[in-house]
Design an enzyme around this catalytic site. Sequence first.
Site, PDB file in Angstrom:
ATOM      1  N   ARG A   1       3.148   7.640   0.129  1.00  0.00           N
ATOM      2  CA  ARG A   1       4.225   8.626   0.080  1.00  0.00           C
ATOM      3  C   ARG A   1       5.155   8.400  -1.115  1.00  0.00           C
ATOM      4  O   ARG A   1       5.544   9.345  -1.801  1.00  0.00           O
ATOM      5  CB  ARG A   1       5.029   8.550   1.381  1.00  0.00           C
ATOM      6  CG  ARG A   1       6.124   9.600   1.518  1.00  0.00           C
ATOM      7  CD  ARG A   1       7.082   9.224   2.652  1.00  0.00           C
ATOM      8  NE  ARG A   1       6.402   8.797   3.857  1.00  0.00           N
ATOM      9  CZ  ARG A   1       6.113   9.587   4.880  1.00  0.00           C
ATOM     10  NH1 ARG A   1       6.471  10.859   4.845  1.00  0.00           N
ATOM     11  NH2 ARG A   1       5.488   9.107   5.946  1.00  0.00           N
TER      12      ARG A   1
ATOM     13  N   TYR B   1       6.788  16.357  13.118  1.00  0.00           N
ATOM     14  CA  TYR B   1       7.792  15.290  13.126  1.00  0.00           C
ATOM     15  C   TYR B   1       9.232  15.795  13.093  1.00  0.00           C
ATOM     16  O   TYR B   1      10.150  14.980  12.987  1.00  0.00           O
ATOM     17  CB  TYR B   1       7.612  14.385  11.891  1.00  0.00           C
ATOM     18  CG  TYR B   1       6.271  13.752  11.730  1.00  0.00           C
ATOM     19  CD1 TYR B   1       5.689  13.010  12.759  1.00  0.00           C
ATOM     20  CD2 TYR B   1       5.566  13.868  10.534  1.00  0.00           C
ATOM     21  CE1 TYR B   1       4.451  12.415  12.588  1.00  0.00           C
ATOM     22  CE2 TYR B   1       4.328  13.268  10.357  1.00  0.00           C
ATOM     23  CZ  TYR B   1       3.778  12.545  11.387  1.00  0.00           C
ATOM     24  OH  TYR B   1       2.561  11.950  11.224  1.00  0.00           O
TER      25      TYR B   1
ATOM     26  N   CYS C   1       0.412  32.389  13.519  1.00  0.00           N
ATOM     27  CA  CYS C   1       0.704  32.940  14.843  1.00  0.00           C
ATOM     28  C   CYS C   1       1.130  31.835  15.805  1.00  0.00           C
ATOM     29  O   CYS C   1       0.437  31.508  16.773  1.00  0.00           O
ATOM     30  CB  CYS C   1      -0.520  33.685  15.369  1.00  0.00           C
ATOM     31  SG  CYS C   1      -0.160  34.718  16.797  1.00  0.00           S
ATOM     32  N   GLU C   2       2.263  31.225  15.511  1.00  0.00           N
ATOM     33  CA  GLU C   2       2.853  30.162  16.319  1.00  0.00           C
ATOM     34  C   GLU C   2       4.365  30.263  16.196  1.00  0.00           C
ATOM     35  O   GLU C   2       4.891  30.294  15.078  1.00  0.00           O
ATOM     36  CB  GLU C   2       2.421  28.776  15.820  1.00  0.00           C
ATOM     37  CG  GLU C   2       0.997  28.398  16.101  1.00  0.00           C
ATOM     38  CD  GLU C   2       0.776  27.961  17.544  1.00  0.00           C
ATOM     39  OE1 GLU C   2       1.766  27.634  18.222  1.00  0.00           O
ATOM     40  OE2 GLU C   2      -0.390  27.962  17.968  1.00  0.00           O
TER      41      GLU C   2
ATOM     42  N   GLU D   1       0.825  -1.207   0.000  1.00  0.00           N
ATOM     43  CA  GLU D   1       0.000   0.000   0.000  1.00  0.00           C
ATOM     44  C   GLU D   1       0.864   1.264   0.000  1.00  0.00           C
ATOM     45  O   GLU D   1       0.905   2.003   0.977  1.00  0.00           O
ATOM     46  CB  GLU D   1      -0.921  -0.005   1.219  1.00  0.00           C
ATOM     47  CG  GLU D   1      -1.898  -1.147   1.219  1.00  0.00           C
ATOM     48  CD  GLU D   1      -2.572  -1.370   2.567  1.00  0.00           C
ATOM     49  OE1 GLU D   1      -3.613  -2.046   2.591  1.00  0.00           O
ATOM     50  OE2 GLU D   1      -2.051  -0.875   3.593  1.00  0.00           O
ATOM     51  N   PRO D   2       1.574   1.534  -1.081  1.00  0.00           N
ATOM     52  CA  PRO D   2       2.392   2.745  -1.135  1.00  0.00           C
ATOM     53  C   PRO D   2       1.541   4.001  -1.265  1.00  0.00           C
ATOM     54  O   PRO D   2       0.516   4.001  -1.946  1.00  0.00           O
ATOM     55  CB  PRO D   2       3.244   2.531  -2.388  1.00  0.00           C
ATOM     56  CG  PRO D   2       2.404   1.651  -3.263  1.00  0.00           C
ATOM     57  CD  PRO D   2       1.650   0.745  -2.320  1.00  0.00           C
TER      58      PRO D   2
END
EC number: 4.1.1.20
Length: 421
Positions: free
Chosen positions: A282, A323, A349-350, A279-280
């Site tokens: 990415r 990540y 705004c982070e 199940e590729p």
Amino acid sequence: MTVKYNQNGELTMDGISLKTIAQSFGTPTIVYDELQIREQMRRYHRAFKDSGLKYNISYASKAFTCIQMVKLVAEEDLQLDVVSEGELYTALEAGFEPSRIHFHGNNKTKHEIRYALENNIGYFVIDSLEEIELIDRYANDTVQVVLRVNPGVEAHTHEFIQTGQEDSKFGLSIQYGLAKKAIDKVQQSKHLKLKGVHCHIGSQIEGTEAFIETAKIVLRWLKEQGIQVELLNLGGGFGIKYVEGDESFPIESGIKDITDAIKSEIKVLGIDAPEIGIEPGRSIVGEAGVTLYEVGTIKEIPEINKYVSIDGGMSDHIRTALYDAKYQALLVNRNEEADDSVTIAGKLCESGDIIIKDAKLPSSVKRGDYLAILSTGAYHYSMASNYNQMQKPSVFFLKDGKAREVIKRQSLRQLIINDTK
């Protein structure tokens, strides 16, 4: 790499100037090399055909999905893996054959189960003992199911995307007997038929060792249980190149190594070869996608840092914050030496809205320039949000020198369409 500079010093994809794309359609915008997506799918097909084993390849919708992407998947003869009612709905709206759809997820709702049953999907991937009872309760006819088992293999990847170890919200542990209990429950059920077993050990895996170990563990376990299944699905997780030093999963040699190991193991065990599934996601779309941004504020803190801010951020690029993922940036509108080290920051705004730390860019970069962030084809649009009421970007497929819009930019009106007044 899916992009290169032309003689005018402009970054291009499939011969199309990305500066022209940015100026014509605005930013942020995600562009895909359609031929590269197709070629990745074809590489998997060729690799499995060379193995001589029966196989199926399912595209993992969660990496990136939309109606046109699903149509492309169908054209390249892949099956489809969905994990929600929304992904299933998108597939059905695209006209995808329901019998070629597989429904995953650790907590399928009653409504999702009914919806999938009504549309006669190919099979459910069972993730818990309770789910067996739910599907059996709502089914009227025979339903094909595949058990997601945990082989206890820990892939060497980020802990948030490891999924094959014993302590995981996904799957049924072999070691602790949950997988065996699941087999018994399926066999005792009224409507469920066991088609096979499934495992998914993690994401962004560059080598073959973990897949081979997983296949051997599961095949030996099935032999011990005296069970012959039609399908052994090894899931996905095949890695891609984000930055220099990364290695993409070697599709041709990798699939050969895995299938050779499986053929050797089934010979030793004296069992029939099951159909092999993968199940590729990415590895199909990741490197084919690039996100375009316009440069805004540039803030230099002497002897500390230089911030180059863009007109998007963690609302369309969450993986760095989530990540600590690494990326490469290129200046779109000029081909100059990357002689400066900067931090590319988003506009949200982070303080954690950072795209790339220590990015290499030309020192001449200025407001109004365009940047391309490479390898953003997977888990970017699909993980996009409206945080700070940011609009989701537009998406284009590029092919044969033409840009085809597959997702329109979200409008301001669409931001509040569900609000009550």
